[in-house]
Design a protein around this motif. Structure first.
Motif, PDB file in Angstrom:
ATOM      1  N   UNK A 155       0.531   0.599   7.225  1.00 46.57           N
ATOM      2  CA  UNK A 155       0.297   0.088   5.870  1.00 46.57           C
ATOM      3  C   UNK A 155      -0.970   0.697   5.291  1.00 46.57           C
ATOM      4  N   UNK A 156      -2.003   0.839   6.111  1.00 49.67           N
ATOM      5  CA  UNK A 156      -3.271   1.452   5.698  1.00 49.67           C
ATOM      6  C   UNK A 156      -3.037   2.888   5.208  1.00 49.67           C
ATOM      7  N   UNK A 157      -2.230   3.648   5.931  1.00 48.76           N
ATOM      8  CA  UNK A 157      -1.901   5.017   5.520  1.00 48.76           C
ATOM      9  C   UNK A 157      -1.054   5.027   4.248  1.00 48.76           C
ATOM     10  N   UNK A 158      -0.122   4.092   4.137  1.00 46.35           N
ATOM     11  CA  UNK A 158       0.727   4.012   2.938  1.00 46.35           C
ATOM     12  C   UNK A 158      -0.111   3.689   1.702  1.00 46.35           C
ATOM     13  N   UNK A 159      -1.211   2.985   1.896  1.00 48.44           N
ATOM     14  CA  UNK A 159      -2.107   2.623   0.790  1.00 48.44           C
ATOM     15  C   UNK A 159      -3.197   3.681   0.605  1.00 48.44           C
ATOM     16  N   UNK A 160      -2.971   4.878   1.124  1.00 45.22           N
ATOM     17  CA  UNK A 160      -3.930   5.978   1.018  1.00 45.22           C
ATOM     18  C   UNK A 160      -5.313   5.607   1.534  1.00 45.22           C
ATOM     19  N   UNK A 161      -5.330   4.844   2.647  1.00 43.65           N
ATOM     20  CA  UNK A 161      -6.560   4.440   3.329  1.00 43.65           C
ATOM     21  C   UNK A 161      -7.481   3.594   2.455  1.00 43.65           C
ATOM     22  N   UNK A 162      -6.890   2.824   1.562  1.00 40.64           N
ATOM     23  CA  UNK A 162      -7.627   1.911   0.697  1.00 40.64           C
ATOM     24  C   UNK A 162      -7.645   0.543   1.389  1.00 40.64           C
ATOM     25  N   UNK A 163      -8.818   0.123   1.849  1.00 37.79           N
ATOM     26  CA  UNK A 163      -8.943  -1.114   2.618  1.00 37.79           C
ATOM     27  C   UNK A 163      -8.566  -2.334   1.780  1.00 37.79           C
TER      28      UNK A 163
END
Length: 187
Positions: A155-163
């Protein structure tokens, strides 16, 4: 599915053409050498565009395709191969396995779905397994903590590493997520 009489004693059909698609060049090179040693005639591609072009020019009998490539989704490659050659046997490799993509891969014609890191023996077994054979359960399956960690990473990668966006989608506090991301992966 290919006819039983076309399978040789090595488990590979008469047409041993294999297309390997992965954007990780060192992995692709090692896997190509390992598959050539097992009797395949190997061709490689590092992108969806290159793989689809090769599939349309002459679809291979076998394919091993990474799910996530720099320019798109490996499922597009599987679909292009199956469009050109209905009896092709394709295996999807991914570091981001989940049930939805596994189901989609099978619907598009993949015969198996392996999570990385997969070794050449696992890939060879998946490519040459007959329709009635079942894959053996893994000797060391992932722990529940590891599955959770993998899901959070996906999910972190899918969100372009946006915490913040990842925390919102996972319905968890941002600081909790930051602590999880700072730790090493569980075994």
């Amino acid at each position: 599915m290919m006819a039983e009489e076309t399978i040789t004693d090595t488990g590979i059909g008469q047409d041993a053409s294999l297309l390997l698609v992965d954007d990780d060049k060192p992995f692709l090179t090692r896997l190509a050498r390992a598959m050539e040693a097992r009797g395949f005639s190997v061709d490689t591609a590092e992108s969806v565009e290159e793989a689809v072009a090769k599939a349309k020019a002459g679809a291979p009998a076998y394919a091993v395709v990474d799910m996530r490539l720099g320019d798109g989704n490996g499922l597009d490659v599987v679909a292009a191969i199956r469009e050109s050659r209905a009896d092709a046997r394709a295996v999807i490799l991914t570091g981001y396995g989940n049930i939805a993509t596994a189901v989609t891969a099978v619907k598009l014609g993949a015969i198996d779905y392996l999570s990385k890191p997969a070794d050449a023996d696992d890939i060879y077994a998946a490519l040459t397994r007959s329709g009635g054979e079942r894959a053996a359960p893994p000797e060391n399956p992932m722990s529940a903590d590891r599955v959770r960690w993998e899901h959070i990473q996906r999910v972190y990668e899918m969100c372009d590493r946006n915490v913040s966006e990842t925390a919102r989608r996972l319905n968890m506090h941002r600081r909790t997520l930051q602590r999880i991301l700072a730790k090493r992966a569980p075994r």
